[in-house]
Structure formats: structure tokens, C-alpha cells
Design a protein around this motif. Structure first.
Motif, PDB file in Angstrom:
ATOM      1  N   THR A  86      71.336  61.101  31.764  1.00 42.50           N
ATOM      2  CA  THR A  86      70.599  59.845  31.631  1.00 42.50           C
ATOM      3  C   THR A  86      69.719  59.802  30.393  1.00 42.50           C
ATOM      4  O   THR A  86      69.240  58.739  30.025  1.00 42.50           O
ATOM      5  N   ASP A  87      69.519  60.937  29.752  1.00 45.85           N
ATOM      6  CA  ASP A  87      68.549  60.972  28.665  1.00 45.85           C
ATOM      7  C   ASP A  87      68.968  61.957  27.583  1.00 45.85           C
ATOM      8  O   ASP A  87      69.051  63.159  27.825  1.00 45.85           O
ATOM      9  N   ASP A  89      67.250  61.823  24.672  1.00 46.08           N
ATOM     10  CA  ASP A  89      66.071  61.853  23.816  1.00 46.08           C
ATOM     11  C   ASP A  89      65.510  63.274  23.820  1.00 46.08           C
ATOM     12  O   ASP A  89      64.912  63.708  24.794  1.00 46.08           O
ATOM     13  N   ASP A  95      62.143  57.629  21.670  1.00 46.40           N
ATOM     14  CA  ASP A  95      61.940  56.416  22.469  1.00 46.40           C
ATOM     15  C   ASP A  95      60.750  55.647  21.912  1.00 46.40           C
ATOM     16  O   ASP A  95      59.595  56.043  22.086  1.00 46.40           O
TER      17      ASP A  95
END
Length: 158
Positions: A86-87, A89, A95
Motif C-alpha cells: 500500500t505504500d 513512500d 508524500d
């Protein structure tokens, strides 16, 4: 970069199914749970997601289980990882909504890490599920080898 446990288990399910491709009986959740010492309920959720994505065909009841819905050479590992993670980053400044780093405007680290993430995903995009399991002739031996691993309470069906 570190994959979540969800992605790890998802890849294990797919690899196990690919390694058992072609056998008479389908793979069961219990079989994979015992082979990898993973919770059945956790695997059930993963299998449901893989079935919803069209990667696994599942059959309920006695004699039921799961099989790959398409050949392992058509399942891209990069796509699987992107669907489960999901991420991507790596640091806060990726972000814009949560970035509070005061160096962002003049920092080269963000670009470097973005290129590293891109390269990481490019490597995964170049690999299929078939690349992660032994060739057919060696698959039976690979799955049977699980029988001799310490701590496994059973011998997987081949």
C-alpha cells in the motif's frame, strides 16, 4: 525497501501453487499453512484476495482447494507486489500531504530514493512466477524437500 508480511505470504501461496501445478489434487490452505507455519485464517484472506484478482481458482468442499488460474509464466511479480503493498513512500517527503522536512526544496535524497524505488520495481517487473519455482522435473523434489525441514508437522502431498 521491505515487503509487508501480507506480500510475503501472498508470494508464498503463489509459489507453492506454481510448484504443485499439474498434480491431481488441488493445493489446500491447510497444506500451505502447515508447510510455512502460517495461520490458516490469515492465508484464507490472502487466497480470497488472489481469487478476486483472478490469480487463483478456488473450489470448496471435500476434494477442494486452489489452483493457478493462468500459467505461472503469465503472472508478473511486480504486478503482484504492487497489488499487495500500500505504500512505496520510502521517506516522509514522498508524500506532499505529510511532508514536514525543511530540506525538501534543496535535498537530492528524494530524487535518489525515487530512482531506487523505480529500479526496485523494474527488477520485479522483469520476473514472473515461473522464474521463482524450479522447472517441472525438479518441482517434485523441491516440494518433497519440505518434508525434511525441521519443525514441519507433515509431509506435503505431491
Amino acid at each position: 525497501m521491505r515487503l509487508t508480511q501480507w506480500t510475503d505470504y501472498t508470494l508464498r501461496v503463489l509459489m507453492y501453487c506454481a510448484a504443485c501445478d499439474g498434480r491431481a489434487q488441488p493445493v489446500t490452505i491447510t497444506e500451505i499453512a502447515q508447510a510455512h507455519d502460517i495461520s490458516r485464517s490469515h492465508l484464507t484472506k490472502i487466497v480470497q484476495q488472489l481469487a478476486a484478482q483472478g490469480l487463483l481458482e478456488t473450489t470448496r468442499g471435500r476434494g477442494g482447494g486452489m489452483r493457478l488460474m493462468r500459467p505461472a509464466k503469465q503472472i508478473n511479480i511486480g504486478a503482484v507486489v504492487r497489488s499487495t503493498e500500500t505504500d512505496f513512500d520510502m521517506v516522509e517527503c514522498f508524500d506532499a500531504g505529510t511532508n514536514s522536512c525543511r530540506m525538501s526544496e534543496h535535498c537530492g535524497m528524494k530524487g535518489l530514493l525515487a530512482r531506487a524505488t523505480h529500479a526496485y520495481l523494474a527488477v520485479l517487473d522483469a520476473v514472473t512466477l515461473a522464474d521463482l519455482v524450479p522447472p517441472r522435473g525438479e518441482t517434485r523434489r523441491a516440494v518433497q524437500a519440505l518434508r525434511f525441514m525441521p519443525g514441519l508437522p507433515f509431509a506435503p502431498a505431491v
